[in-house]
Design a protein around this motif. Structure first.
Motif, PDB file in Angstrom:
ATOM      1  N   LEU A   1      18.037   4.634  21.787  1.00  0.00           N
ATOM      2  CA  LEU A   1      16.657   4.172  21.612  1.00  0.00           C
ATOM      3  C   LEU A   1      16.354   2.974  22.507  1.00  0.00           C
ATOM      4  CD1 LEU A   1      16.002   4.363  17.750  1.00  0.00           C
ATOM      5  CD2 LEU A   1      15.282   5.953  19.533  1.00  0.00           C
ATOM      6  N   ILE A   2      15.100   2.898  22.923  1.00  0.00           N
ATOM      7  CA  ILE A   2      14.611   1.767  23.715  1.00  0.00           C
ATOM      8  C   ILE A   2      13.440   1.144  22.978  1.00  0.00           C
ATOM      9  CG2 ILE A   2      13.573   1.062  25.912  1.00  0.00           C
ATOM     10  CD1 ILE A   2      15.021   3.434  27.204  1.00  0.00           C
ATOM     11  N   PRO A   3      13.475  -0.171  22.707  1.00  0.00           N
ATOM     12  CA  PRO A   3      14.569  -1.110  22.982  1.00  0.00           C
ATOM     13  C   PRO A   3      15.806  -0.798  22.153  1.00  0.00           C
ATOM     14  CG  PRO A   3      12.902  -2.144  21.599  1.00  0.00           C
ATOM     15  CD  PRO A   3      12.333  -0.821  22.017  1.00  0.00           C
ATOM     16  N   ALA A   4      16.945  -1.234  22.662  1.00  0.00           N
ATOM     17  CA  ALA A   4      18.218  -0.915  22.027  1.00  0.00           C
ATOM     18  C   ALA A   4      18.325  -1.545  20.640  1.00  0.00           C
ATOM     19  CB  ALA A   4      19.371  -1.393  22.913  1.00  0.00           C
ATOM     20  N   LEU A   5      18.974  -0.819  19.739  1.00  0.00           N
ATOM     21  CA  LEU A   5      19.221  -1.322  18.389  1.00  0.00           C
ATOM     22  C   LEU A   5      20.595  -1.985  18.315  1.00  0.00           C
ATOM     23  CD1 LEU A   5      18.073   1.795  16.299  1.00  0.00           C
ATOM     24  CD2 LEU A   5      16.746  -0.272  16.765  1.00  0.00           C
ATOM     25  N   ARG A   6      20.713  -2.997  17.470  1.00  0.00           N
ATOM     26  CA  ARG A   6      22.005  -3.597  17.195  1.00  0.00           C
ATOM     27  C   ARG A   6      22.805  -2.667  16.282  1.00  0.00           C
ATOM     28  NH1 ARG A   6      21.657  -7.458  13.988  1.00  0.00           N
ATOM     29  NH2 ARG A   6      19.461  -7.222  13.402  1.00  0.00           N
ATOM     30  N   PRO A   7      24.142  -2.737  16.322  1.00  0.00           N
ATOM     31  CA  PRO A   7      24.960  -1.830  15.492  1.00  0.00           C
ATOM     32  C   PRO A   7      24.547  -1.776  14.024  1.00  0.00           C
ATOM     33  CG  PRO A   7      26.365  -2.944  17.067  1.00  0.00           C
ATOM     34  CD  PRO A   7      24.995  -3.550  17.229  1.00  0.00           C
ATOM     35  N   PRO A   8      24.257  -2.911  13.348  1.00  0.00           N
ATOM     36  CA  PRO A   8      23.824  -2.798  11.940  1.00  0.00           C
ATOM     37  C   PRO A   8      22.508  -2.044  11.795  1.00  0.00           C
ATOM     38  CG  PRO A   8      24.528  -5.048  12.439  1.00  0.00           C
ATOM     39  CD  PRO A   8      24.415  -4.321  13.739  1.00  0.00           C
ATOM     40  N   GLU A   9      21.594  -2.210  12.762  1.00  0.00           N
ATOM     41  CA  GLU A   9      20.321  -1.488  12.715  1.00  0.00           C
ATOM     42  C   GLU A   9      20.547   0.009  12.871  1.00  0.00           C
ATOM     43  OE1 GLU A   9      17.151  -4.691  14.559  1.00  0.00           O
ATOM     44  OE2 GLU A   9      18.492  -3.648  15.950  1.00  0.00           O
ATOM     45  N   ILE A  10      21.468   0.372  13.749  1.00  0.00           N
ATOM     46  CA  ILE A  10      21.779   1.791  13.942  1.00  0.00           C
ATOM     47  C   ILE A  10      22.239   2.410  12.626  1.00  0.00           C
ATOM     48  CG2 ILE A  10      23.388   3.407  15.035  1.00  0.00           C
ATOM     49  CD1 ILE A  10      23.300   1.624  17.521  1.00  0.00           C
ATOM     50  N   GLU A  11      23.092   1.688  11.892  1.00  0.00           N
ATOM     51  CA  GLU A  11      23.594   2.226  10.626  1.00  0.00           C
ATOM     52  C   GLU A  11      22.487   2.353   9.585  1.00  0.00           C
ATOM     53  OE1 GLU A  11      26.534   3.650  10.411  1.00  0.00           O
ATOM     54  OE2 GLU A  11      26.628   3.077  12.539  1.00  0.00           O
ATOM     55  N   HIS A  12      21.496   1.437   9.605  1.00  0.00           N
ATOM     56  CA  HIS A  12      20.344   1.587   8.707  1.00  0.00           C
ATOM     57  C   HIS A  12      19.597   2.884   9.028  1.00  0.00           C
ATOM     58  CE1 HIS A  12      20.658  -2.103   6.567  1.00  0.00           C
ATOM     59  NE2 HIS A  12      20.397  -2.891   7.581  1.00  0.00           N
ATOM     60  N   TYR A  13      19.372   3.140  10.312  1.00  0.00           N
ATOM     61  CA  TYR A  13      18.660   4.347  10.730  1.00  0.00           C
ATOM     62  C   TYR A  13      19.442   5.604  10.333  1.00  0.00           C
ATOM     63  CZ  TYR A  13      14.931   2.242  13.591  1.00  0.00           C
ATOM     64  OH  TYR A  13      13.810   1.571  14.011  1.00  0.00           O
ATOM     65  N   VAL A  14      20.758   5.572  10.528  1.00  0.00           N
ATOM     66  CA  VAL A  14      21.576   6.745  10.207  1.00  0.00           C
ATOM     67  C   VAL A  14      21.556   7.020   8.706  1.00  0.00           C
ATOM     68  CG1 VAL A  14      23.911   7.697  10.192  1.00  0.00           C
ATOM     69  CG2 VAL A  14      23.064   6.505  12.222  1.00  0.00           C
ATOM     70  N   SER A  15      21.777   5.983   7.889  1.00  0.00           N
ATOM     71  CA  SER A  15      21.814   6.200   6.440  1.00  0.00           C
ATOM     72  C   SER A  15      20.464   6.681   5.923  1.00  0.00           C
ATOM     73  CB  SER A  15      22.229   4.920   5.715  1.00  0.00           C
ATOM     74  OG  SER A  15      21.265   3.894   5.860  1.00  0.00           O
ATOM     75  N   TYR A  16      19.381   6.157   6.501  1.00  0.00           N
ATOM     76  CA  TYR A  16      18.037   6.613   6.124  1.00  0.00           C
ATOM     77  C   TYR A  16      17.858   8.092   6.461  1.00  0.00           C
ATOM     78  CZ  TYR A  16      13.203   7.683   7.371  1.00  0.00           C
ATOM     79  OH  TYR A  16      12.006   8.321   7.545  1.00  0.00           O
ATOM     80  N   ARG A  17      18.277   8.487   7.658  1.00  0.00           N
ATOM     81  CA  ARG A  17      18.098   9.886   8.072  1.00  0.00           C
ATOM     82  C   ARG A  17      18.884  10.830   7.166  1.00  0.00           C
ATOM     83  NH1 ARG A  17      17.188  11.507  14.131  1.00  0.00           N
ATOM     84  NH2 ARG A  17      15.247  10.569  13.406  1.00  0.00           N
TER      85      ARG A  17
END
Length: 283
Positions: free
Chosen positions: A137-153
């Motif tokens: 994704l642009i702008p890039a997500l920080r690793p903790p943000e990525i995990e929030h997106y993954v768990s939500y999905r």
């Protein structure tokens, strides 16, 4: 009564539909307020959903506006009465509101149809596949943000596997099946997950092959959620700036026609499953 916090798209839809009923009746907010025994400001607040509105008030307003569509009125009143907060509210402070609106739309849908050209539909993605997408994704997500997106999905996928799973049709272009986001092993596992999901009674997978004879879309991702009545359907477009929810009657009809044509272009489910398996073995 204090104004409610920022309403969700579903709550805003109630006000939108009441405004449409008033405008179709050729009635100003002033006249509507007089008929209801309230103020113009109150009508404006109801239509903007700044304040909650009861199912009974929805029925009263529909009667004032001369609406005789009982199934529509019942469905709209039920929407107003249902004030439960869903699991997605846990993400209110960490994810964009349009994503939460998408989860709410899927949760209340009576049926879902999606079309994807480059990506596997979100409700069918594995955690590793989703993680690989969010890293880009642009702008890039920080690793903790990525995990929030993954768990939500992943939590969104519960609508397909709950006790009363929503009927789900996914139209996927062959291009999406051949993308190797996250590498070969992640891609192979993602395709196996698709085949397994396609074996469930509520899930129908249709693949549009590269040699298809027509392609009735520009390639934009599309999610279509059926409501309790057609007038309360919602479409969600997957754009570079986020999800865009559509509820205009004319546009909804267009998206239904697009999905119908894409389904006619796609392979039958059994043949689609065979193609997915073939691609998985070739990776």
């Amino acid at each position: 009564m204090a104004p409610r916090s920022t309403p969700t798209a579903r709550r805003l839809r109630i006000g939108t539909e009441l405004r449409r009923l008033r405008e179709r009746a050729g009635m100003t907010a002033v006249v509507a307020a007089h008929s209801l025994g309230t103020t113009q400001a109150q009508i404006s607040n109801i239509e903007a959903n700044r304040f909650g509105v009861s199912g009974e008030r929805v029925r009263t307003l529909a009667r004032i506006y001369g609406c005789g569509d009982d199934p529509f009125i019942d469905a709209l009143a039920d929407m107003a009465a249902n004030r439960t907060r869903g699991w997605w509210e846990e993400y209110r402070d960490v994810l964009p509101s349009p994503l939460l609106d998408l989860a709410e739309m899927e949760h209340h849908a009576t049926a879902l149809r999606v079309a994807q050209v480059i990506n596997i539909p979100g409700l069918l993605q594995t955690p590793d596949h989703a993680r690989a997408l969010f890293r880009e994704l642009i702008p890039a997500l920080r690793p903790p943000e990525i995990e929030h997106y993954v768990s939500y999905r992943i939590k969104r996928q519960a609508v397909l596997f709950r006790d009363n799973p929503v009927p789900y049709t996914a139209i996927i272009h062959e291009a999406a099946l051949r993308m190797q986001f996250g590498g070969r092993e992640v891609a192979r596992a993602q395709l196996r997950n698709l085949v397994e999901a396609g074996g469930r009674r509520n899930i129908t997978l249709r693949v549009i092959p590269f040699d298809g004879t027509s392609f009735p879309t520009a390639g934009q991702g599309l999610d279509y959620a059926s409501g309790p009545v057609t007038a309360l359907d919602t479409a969600a477009l997957d754009t570079s700036h986020g999800n865009e929810l559509i509820d205009a009657v004319g546009k909804l009809e267009t998206y239904r026609l697009i999905l119908d044509r894409m389904e006619r272009t796609a392979l039958q489910p059994d043949t689609s499953h065979d193609l997915i398996n073939t691609i998985a073995k070739s990776i």
